[in-house]
Motif scaffolding. Structure first.
Motif, mmCIF file in Angstrom:
data_model
loop_
_atom_site.group_PDB
_atom_site.id
_atom_site.type_symbol
_atom_site.label_atom_id
_atom_site.label_comp_id
_atom_site.label_asym_id
_atom_site.label_seq_id
_atom_site.Cartn_x
_atom_site.Cartn_y
_atom_site.Cartn_z
ATOM 1 N N TRP A 282 0.846 -1.195 0.000
ATOM 2 C CA TRP A 282 0.000 0.000 0.000
ATOM 3 C C TRP A 282 0.879 1.241 0.000
ATOM 4 O O TRP A 282 1.991 1.252 0.519
ATOM 5 C CB TRP A 282 -0.967 -0.021 1.184
ATOM 6 C CG TRP A 282 -0.328 -0.256 2.509
ATOM 7 C CD1 TRP A 282 0.306 -1.386 2.925
ATOM 8 C CD2 TRP A 282 -0.243 0.663 3.595
ATOM 9 N NE1 TRP A 282 0.778 -1.228 4.205
ATOM 10 C CE2 TRP A 282 0.446 0.024 4.637
ATOM 11 C CE3 TRP A 282 -0.696 1.971 3.781
ATOM 12 C CZ2 TRP A 282 0.709 0.651 5.848
ATOM 13 C CZ3 TRP A 282 -0.443 2.581 5.001
ATOM 14 C CH2 TRP A 282 0.248 1.914 6.014
ATOM 15 N N ASP A 283 0.337 2.286 -0.597
ATOM 16 C CA ASP A 283 1.138 3.443 -0.973
ATOM 17 C C ASP A 283 1.286 4.448 0.171
ATOM 18 O O ASP A 283 0.611 5.485 0.213
ATOM 19 C CB ASP A 283 0.494 4.125 -2.194
ATOM 20 C CG ASP A 283 1.406 5.172 -2.796
ATOM 21 O OD1 ASP A 283 2.611 5.153 -2.480
ATOM 22 O OD2 ASP A 283 0.910 5.995 -3.590
ATOM 23 N N HIS A 284 2.182 4.130 1.071
ATOM 24 C CA HIS A 284 2.581 5.027 2.153
ATOM 25 C C HIS A 284 3.989 4.596 2.546
ATOM 26 O O HIS A 284 4.328 3.413 2.441
ATOM 27 C CB HIS A 284 1.631 4.916 3.352
ATOM 28 C CG HIS A 284 1.919 5.905 4.434
ATOM 29 N ND1 HIS A 284 2.801 5.639 5.462
ATOM 30 C CD2 HIS A 284 1.460 7.170 4.650
ATOM 31 C CE1 HIS A 284 2.865 6.694 6.261
ATOM 32 N NE2 HIS A 284 2.069 7.627 5.798
ATOM 33 N N PRO A 285 4.847 5.524 2.996
ATOM 34 C CA PRO A 285 6.198 5.102 3.388
ATOM 35 C C PRO A 285 6.214 3.920 4.351
ATOM 36 O O PRO A 285 7.122 3.073 4.265
ATOM 37 C CB PRO A 285 6.763 6.372 4.037
ATOM 38 C CG PRO A 285 6.082 7.482 3.314
ATOM 39 C CD PRO A 285 4.681 6.989 3.063
ATOM 40 N N ARG A 286 5.232 3.848 5.264
ATOM 41 C CA ARG A 286 5.171 2.707 6.185
ATOM 42 C C ARG A 286 4.996 1.391 5.436
ATOM 43 O O ARG A 286 5.455 0.339 5.889
ATOM 44 C CB ARG A 286 4.014 2.915 7.172
ATOM 45 C CG ARG A 286 4.052 1.976 8.363
ATOM 46 C CD ARG A 286 2.863 2.213 9.274
ATOM 47 N NE ARG A 286 1.973 1.079 9.321
ATOM 48 C CZ ARG A 286 0.702 1.129 9.698
ATOM 49 N NH1 ARG A 286 0.148 2.275 10.025
ATOM 50 N NH2 ARG A 286 -0.030 0.031 9.725
ATOM 51 N N GLY A 287 4.348 1.441 4.278
ATOM 52 C CA GLY A 287 4.099 0.223 3.522
ATOM 53 C C GLY A 287 5.086 -0.050 2.409
ATOM 54 O O GLY A 287 5.125 -1.165 1.881
ATOM 55 N N THR A 288 5.890 0.955 2.030
ATOM 56 C CA THR A 288 6.730 0.785 0.847
ATOM 57 C C THR A 288 8.228 0.817 1.112
ATOM 58 O O THR A 288 8.984 0.038 0.513
ATOM 59 C CB THR A 288 6.421 1.892 -0.190
ATOM 60 O OG1 THR A 288 6.645 3.184 0.404
ATOM 61 C CG2 THR A 288 4.988 1.787 -0.682
ATOM 62 N N VAL A 289 8.699 1.711 1.975
ATOM 63 C CA VAL A 289 10.141 1.970 2.063
ATOM 64 C C VAL A 289 10.911 0.725 2.488
ATOM 65 O O VAL A 289 11.884 0.317 1.835
ATOM 66 C CB VAL A 289 10.433 3.152 3.015
ATOM 67 C CG1 VAL A 289 11.941 3.306 3.223
ATOM 68 C CG2 VAL A 289 9.839 4.440 2.457
ATOM 69 N N ALA A 290 10.498 0.102 3.579
ATOM 70 C CA ALA A 290 11.227 -1.072 4.068
ATOM 71 C C ALA A 290 11.146 -2.234 3.079
ATOM 72 O O ALA A 290 12.157 -2.909 2.821
ATOM 73 C CB ALA A 290 10.684 -1.495 5.433
#
Length: 378
Positions: free
Chosen positions: A9-17
């Motif tokens: 899902w498109d949020h840093p919490r869901g993508t960066v790691a």
């Protein structure tokens, strides 16, 4: 060579790691690659999971999707793919009911990657101390700009949280009646109306990310129930603080509805040893305490939630909301539940906006629930 594709899902919490970890996986000395696409939060909450699993190898999902996923035979059970010792360790170390939420029909269908629940969000400068009771929350809502989380499925989830706090957890089967007892159900809707009457009606259309952005900007000072995002507390000098939700009755349970994400393997996926080891690594204690927090993730393991260094970096996000996460309620996971969740939430949101009496709105919800039971053949 296998080119794996995942959907998050498109949020840093869901993508960066996940994307940073995928680069690590793709650069290792094997022939496999992994890349992650993303979808908006609204898609994560409501897009048919069977369709996603037909197009992706790895899918980040929420536990209420399991009923639809299993009906579509879209997932591979992880306890068949992963070492038994690893699965047992996850069951023993995930925070709250995260592991149980992804276990259905005796099988583990997703790895508990990220844990969240509805917590209280405050603007530090405006709210030095979080309300501990619902009465205090109402008083605060009359003094500072406040909001309820009502967009998308969240009106129903706020309703469920209040019902849990009032001692009447909702039914988790489509064929169970009532969905919520009348006393608690009407009381919860009246509580929502009392609070919402103190809010700007425009906030009813804001998803949790948009609500928290406004807390960070100073346009909202208090949300009593909104899904927690560590990202908004981690920045140095962050204006946002998270806390446990208020008690709704003396000595009662902290009412909240479990969220977060699980990492699922679709039925179409050719599972290699390298992919298994990557999933095991993502859920390991060291990764959850170190790699995920450093890359804007929100871990699922107890070791991370109670780690002093992780908490120092997060503005004590984890310790300040741990009691709420430990008591969070697990939503239904029957086929068709996510569709019911969407329609029921629209019903509550519209009822609050139009001033529909709580007793009539309760009857509407129960009628919708009975209709869902008939539609699903429960």
């Amino acid at each position: 060579m296998t080119d794996y594709r995942g959907l998050t899902w498109d949020h840093p919490r869901g993508t960066v790691a996940l994307r940073t970890a995928a680069s690590r996986f793709s650069g290792e000395s094997h022939e496999h690659t992994l890349a992650w696409d993303s979808q908006p939060l609204e898609g994560f909450e409501s897009h048919p999971v069977g369709d996603l699993c037909a197009r992706y190898d790895l899918v980040v999902l929420d536990h209420p999707h399991l009923g639809d996923a299993l009906e579509a035979d879209a997932l591979q059970p992880l306890d068949e793919l992963l070492p038994a010792a690893v699965v047992q360790e996850w069951r023993a170390t995930t925070v709250g009911s995260a592991d149980r939420s992804y276990t259905l029909d005796g099988r583990l269908w997703a790895a508990p990657l990220d844990v969240a629940t509805q917590v209280a969000a405050l603007r530090r400068a405006s709210v030095p101390e979080p309300p501990r009771t619902w009465g205090q929350a109402l008083e605060l809502a009359g003094a500072v700009p406040s909001a309820l989380s009502l967009a998308g499925p969240h009106a129903l989830l706020t309703y469920f949280s209040l019902c849990v706090a009032l001692g009447d957890a909702p039914a988790t089967r489509a064929d169970a009646a009532p969905l919520v007892g009348g006393v608690a159900g009407v009381a919860a809707l009246e509580m929502m109306r009392d609070f919402f009457d103190r809010c700007d009606p425009a906030t009813a259309e804001l998803n949790p990310i948009a609500l928290l952005e406004r807390v960070a900007e100073g346009r909202i000072a208090y949300c009593p129930f909104v899904y927690g995002y560590v990202n908004y507390a981690s920045a140095e000098g962050s204006p946002v603080r998270f806390a446990d939700v208020p008690h709704c009755r003396p000595g009662g349970r902290l009412g909240s509805v479990l969220g977060g994400t699980g990492l699922a393997v679709s039925r179409r996926t050719p599972v290699t040893e390298e992919l298994v080891q990557h999933i095991v690594w993502l859920l390991s204690a060291d990764t959850q305490r170190g790699f995920l927090p450093r890359h804007q993730g929100q871990p699922a393991r107890c070791e991370a939630w109670t780690d002093p260094a992780v908490n120092e970096h997060s503005g004590n996000f984890y310790t300040d909301t741990l009691a709420t996460i430990e008591s969070a309620w697990v939503r239904p996971r029957y086929p068709g539940y996510t569709a019911f969740q969407r329609v029921a939430s629209e019903l509550i949101r519209d009822g609050l906006l139009t001033g529909r009496p709580a007793a009539a709105l309760y009857d509407d919800l129960e009628a919708l629930h009975r209709g869902t039971s008939v539609a699903t053949g429960a």
